[in-house]
Design a protein around this motif. Structure first.
Motif, PDB file in Angstrom:
ATOM      1  N   ASN A 133      68.129 -27.625  66.211  1.00 62.10           N
ATOM      2  CA  ASN A 133      67.358 -26.730  67.084  1.00 62.10           C
ATOM      3  C   ASN A 133      67.053 -25.358  66.489  1.00 62.10           C
ATOM      4  OD1 ASN A 133      69.833 -25.400  67.253  1.00 62.10           O
ATOM      5  ND2 ASN A 133      70.385 -26.364  69.193  1.00 62.10           N
ATOM      6  N   GLY A 134      67.203 -25.207  65.170  1.00 65.79           N
ATOM      7  CA  GLY A 134      66.965 -23.901  64.562  1.00 65.79           C
ATOM      8  C   GLY A 134      65.554 -23.381  64.756  1.00 65.79           C
ATOM      9  N   GLY A 135      64.564 -24.260  64.701  1.00 66.56           N
ATOM     10  CA  GLY A 135      63.188 -23.814  64.945  1.00 66.56           C
ATOM     11  C   GLY A 135      62.967 -23.421  66.382  1.00 66.56           C
ATOM     12  N   ALA A 136      63.536 -24.181  67.306  1.00 66.48           N
ATOM     13  CA  ALA A 136      63.357 -23.910  68.732  1.00 66.48           C
ATOM     14  C   ALA A 136      64.037 -22.624  69.152  1.00 66.48           C
ATOM     15  CB  ALA A 136      63.890 -25.084  69.546  1.00 66.48           C
ATOM     16  N   MET A 137      65.201 -22.335  68.598  1.00 67.95           N
ATOM     17  CA  MET A 137      65.933 -21.139  69.015  1.00 67.95           C
ATOM     18  C   MET A 137      65.193 -19.871  68.595  1.00 67.95           C
ATOM     19  SD  MET A 137      69.160 -20.799  66.382  1.00 67.95           S
ATOM     20  CE  MET A 137      68.977 -19.920  64.808  1.00 67.95           C
ATOM     21  N   ARG A 138      64.336 -19.978  67.570  1.00 67.26           N
ATOM     22  CA  ARG A 138      63.598 -18.814  67.075  1.00 67.26           C
ATOM     23  C   ARG A 138      62.201 -18.704  67.672  1.00 67.26           C
ATOM     24  NH1 ARG A 138      65.900 -20.812  61.671  1.00 67.26           N
ATOM     25  NH2 ARG A 138      63.961 -21.941  61.329  1.00 67.26           N
ATOM     26  N   ALA A 139      61.827 -19.632  68.573  1.00 68.90           N
ATOM     27  CA  ALA A 139      60.420 -19.791  68.958  1.00 68.90           C
ATOM     28  C   ALA A 139      59.918 -18.784  69.974  1.00 68.90           C
ATOM     29  CB  ALA A 139      60.203 -21.202  69.502  1.00 68.90           C
ATOM     30  N   CYS A 140      60.794 -18.096  70.668  1.00 71.64           N
ATOM     31  CA  CYS A 140      60.364 -17.187  71.743  1.00 71.64           C
ATOM     32  C   CYS A 140      59.295 -16.190  71.293  1.00 71.64           C
ATOM     33  CB  CYS A 140      61.586 -16.476  72.325  1.00 71.64           C
ATOM     34  SG  CYS A 140      61.207 -15.251  73.591  1.00 71.64           S
ATOM     35  N   ARG A 157      54.023 -24.636  64.110  1.00 66.09           N
ATOM     36  CA  ARG A 157      54.127 -25.639  63.036  1.00 66.09           C
ATOM     37  C   ARG A 157      54.544 -24.981  61.732  1.00 66.09           C
ATOM     38  NH1 ARG A 157      51.595 -27.710  58.761  1.00 66.09           N
ATOM     39  NH2 ARG A 157      49.992 -26.086  58.834  1.00 66.09           N
ATOM     40  N   ARG A 158      53.906 -23.872  61.388  1.00 66.08           N
ATOM     41  CA  ARG A 158      54.230 -23.197  60.133  1.00 66.08           C
ATOM     42  C   ARG A 158      55.676 -22.697  60.134  1.00 66.08           C
ATOM     43  NH1 ARG A 158      50.559 -22.205  56.528  1.00 66.08           N
ATOM     44  NH2 ARG A 158      51.623 -20.360  55.691  1.00 66.08           N
ATOM     45  N   SER A 159      56.161 -22.281  61.280  1.00 68.43           N
ATOM     46  CA  SER A 159      57.524 -21.748  61.345  1.00 68.43           C
ATOM     47  C   SER A 159      58.576 -22.827  61.120  1.00 68.43           C
ATOM     48  CB  SER A 159      57.764 -21.059  62.687  1.00 68.43           C
ATOM     49  OG  SER A 159      57.996 -21.992  63.731  1.00 68.43           O
ATOM     50  N   THR A 160      58.192 -24.097  61.260  1.00 68.44           N
ATOM     51  CA  THR A 160      59.148 -25.186  61.077  1.00 68.44           C
ATOM     52  C   THR A 160      59.131 -25.760  59.666  1.00 68.44           C
ATOM     53  OG1 THR A 160      57.599 -26.946  61.745  1.00 68.44           O
ATOM     54  CG2 THR A 160      58.871 -25.867  63.498  1.00 68.44           C
ATOM     55  N   ILE A 161      58.124 -25.442  58.874  1.00 67.91           N
ATOM     56  CA  ILE A 161      57.944 -26.119  57.594  1.00 67.91           C
ATOM     57  C   ILE A 161      59.145 -25.917  56.666  1.00 67.91           C
ATOM     58  CG2 ILE A 161      56.598 -26.097  55.452  1.00 67.91           C
ATOM     59  CD1 ILE A 161      54.098 -25.645  57.172  1.00 67.91           C
ATOM     60  N   LEU A 170      59.268 -29.899  64.973  1.00 69.70           N
ATOM     61  CA  LEU A 170      57.968 -29.431  65.447  1.00 69.70           C
ATOM     62  C   LEU A 170      57.882 -29.476  66.968  1.00 69.70           C
ATOM     63  CD1 LEU A 170      55.055 -28.537  64.957  1.00 69.70           C
ATOM     64  CD2 LEU A 170      54.436 -30.946  64.695  1.00 69.70           C
ATOM     65  N   GLU A 171      58.253 -30.609  67.558  1.00 66.76           N
ATOM     66  CA  GLU A 171      58.155 -30.746  69.012  1.00 66.76           C
ATOM     67  C   GLU A 171      59.007 -29.709  69.729  1.00 66.76           C
ATOM     68  OE1 GLU A 171      57.480 -35.614  68.955  1.00 66.76           O
ATOM     69  OE2 GLU A 171      59.222 -34.750  69.959  1.00 66.76           O
ATOM     70  N   SER A 172      60.237 -29.510  69.275  1.00 66.75           N
ATOM     71  CA  SER A 172      61.136 -28.591  69.964  1.00 66.75           C
ATOM     72  C   SER A 172      60.658 -27.153  69.862  1.00 66.75           C
ATOM     73  CB  SER A 172      62.561 -28.720  69.405  1.00 66.75           C
ATOM     74  OG  SER A 172      62.603 -28.410  68.023  1.00 66.75           O
ATOM     75  N   THR A 173      60.181 -26.765  68.698  1.00 66.96           N
ATOM     76  CA  THR A 173      59.698 -25.393  68.507  1.00 66.96           C
ATOM     77  C   THR A 173      58.464 -25.133  69.357  1.00 66.96           C
ATOM     78  OG1 THR A 173      60.569 -25.405  66.248  1.00 66.96           O
ATOM     79  CG2 THR A 173      58.943 -23.713  66.791  1.00 66.96           C
ATOM     80  N   MET A 174      57.544 -26.072  69.371  1.00 65.57           N
ATOM     81  CA  MET A 174      56.336 -25.907  70.172  1.00 65.57           C
ATOM     82  C   MET A 174      56.641 -25.892  71.662  1.00 65.57           C
ATOM     83  SD  MET A 174      53.451 -28.178  68.220  1.00 65.57           S
ATOM     84  CE  MET A 174      52.328 -27.831  69.563  1.00 65.57           C
ATOM     85  N   LEU A 175      57.586 -26.707  72.094  1.00 64.95           N
ATOM     86  CA  LEU A 175      57.924 -26.755  73.518  1.00 64.95           C
ATOM     87  C   LEU A 175      58.435 -25.410  74.019  1.00 64.95           C
ATOM     88  CD1 LEU A 175      59.623 -30.256  73.810  1.00 64.95           C
ATOM     89  CD2 LEU A 175      57.658 -29.473  75.153  1.00 64.95           C
TER      90      LEU A 175
END
Length: 349
Positions: A133-140, A157-161, A170-175
């Motif tokens: 969940n590292g991408g999702a935790m930073r997504a705010c 998308r770019r933040s998860t690459i 990708l899905e978790s970060t975008m959500l």
């Protein structure tokens, strides 16, 4: 919208700090360390806290710090994200934390990816195993800086690459980013989360139709599918739908059993969305439940807080907690929110 943007960042930080002393512990370990009453205020981490032993009450963890790091990257890039520069920023952050003697460093996917980046692996390949969940935790910050339009999806998308270049990453970060964005736009809590699910579904369908990738495949379950299911499950145990069926403990027990609370994105993100659904109009209660779940409590509480803070605004959380978390961690969340909002066209509405 400024108040709602500040609310998103406050929810992130307060949830993170509330879950800090309980992270990576079981419910039984949490009760043994902090008492039978739920942790409902900032407390010092116990000496045997597995990740942040003896950390000061009210301290945030990597969830908030890396989210604010991403915020600065977006601000410096005028809303765009240079992924190599972002990778170096994460490496520099890790070095700073290590110099301070902190054990609360990078998560497993991010750590592995950055080690490969340092070894010269192409940045497009470093994150192909990252399903946590590292991408999702930073997504705010992405949700604050962007309206729910195609640019939000591209930045997510770019933040998860670099670290989480998988379908789950990708899905978790975008959500999370989309739910925050819809919340700031004025949607009600459950509406914002369901619209985020629809947004991600539409984006993935468009990418596939155009022949573009949507993150590397993994045999692990879909974050999107599990999150939509979790929202509907939680709605069945909310308010008038079942007023006496589940109390807080029973809800948490069932959530652990059928959704899970690990660092995997397909557990922690659906868990956060389920809690935000059941406690849609009780943001503080939502964070308390998340902080006492066991497992990745700080991240689940941080994501829950970001979503509900975006919907309800800064007043969603106790003023004393909002003041304390900023003072202890030397944060100016109002200024950060202002600069992120300036990247979008929201001020011109």
């Amino acid at each position: 919208m400024h108040d709602h943007a500040v609310g998103a960042l406050l929810g992130l930080a307060i949830g993170d700090a509330l879950g800090m002393p309980t992270q990576s512990m079981s419910p039984a370990q949490i009760r043994a360390a902090y008492g039978v009453r739920p942790v409902g205020a900032f407390v010092d981490a116990c000496p045997n806290q597995p990740i942040a032993p003896d950390m000061r009450a009210g301290s945030v963890t990597d969830d908030t710090e890396q989210a604010l790091l991403l915020a600065e990257q977006l601000i410096d890039g005028d809303g765009e994200l240079d992924i190599r520069q972002y990778a170096y920023a994460l490496l520099n952050w890790e070095d700073d934390m290590r110099a301070k003697g902190s054990l609360d460093l990078l998560g497993p996917s991010t750590k592995r990816a950055l080690e490969q980046f340092k070894a010269g692996v192409d940045v497009e390949r470093t994150g192909i195993l990252g399903t946590t969940n590292g991408g999702a935790m930073r997504a705010c910050p992405i949700g604050i800086a962007n309206r729910p339009d195609p640019h939000l999806a591209e930045i997510a998308r770019r933040s998860t690459i670099v670290t989480h270049n998988t379908e789950q990453g990708l899905e978790s970060t975008m959500l999370v980013a989309a739910a925050v964005s819809y919340g700031i736009e004025g949607s009600e809590p459950v509406e914002a989360m369901l619209m985020a699910c629809n947004y991600v579904t539409a984006y993935l369908a468009m990418r596939k139709f155009e022949g573009h990738g949507v993150g590397h495949w993994s045999p692990k379950a879909s974050v999107l599918a599990r999150t939509r299911w979790a929202i509907n499950w939680a709605r069945a145990h909310t308010g008038d739908a079942s007023p006496d069926l589940y109390d807080h403990d029973m809800f948490a027990e069932q959530l652990r059993a059928i959704i899970g609370t690990s660092v995997e994105a397909n557990e922690s993100v659906p868990a956060a969305f389920a809690i935000a659904t059941r406690y849609a109009d009780r943001p503080y209660d939502a964070l308390v439940v998340a902080a006492n779940l066991g497992g990745d409590t700080d991240t689940i509480a941080a994501m829950t807080g970001a979503i509900l803070g975006a919907v309800h605004g800064a007043d969603a959380f106790p003023e004393t907690m909002a003041r304390t978390v900023q003072e202890i961690n030397v944060l100016d969340l109002a200024s950060t929110a202002d600069r992120l909002l300036a990247l979008s066209d929201r001020r011109n509405i």
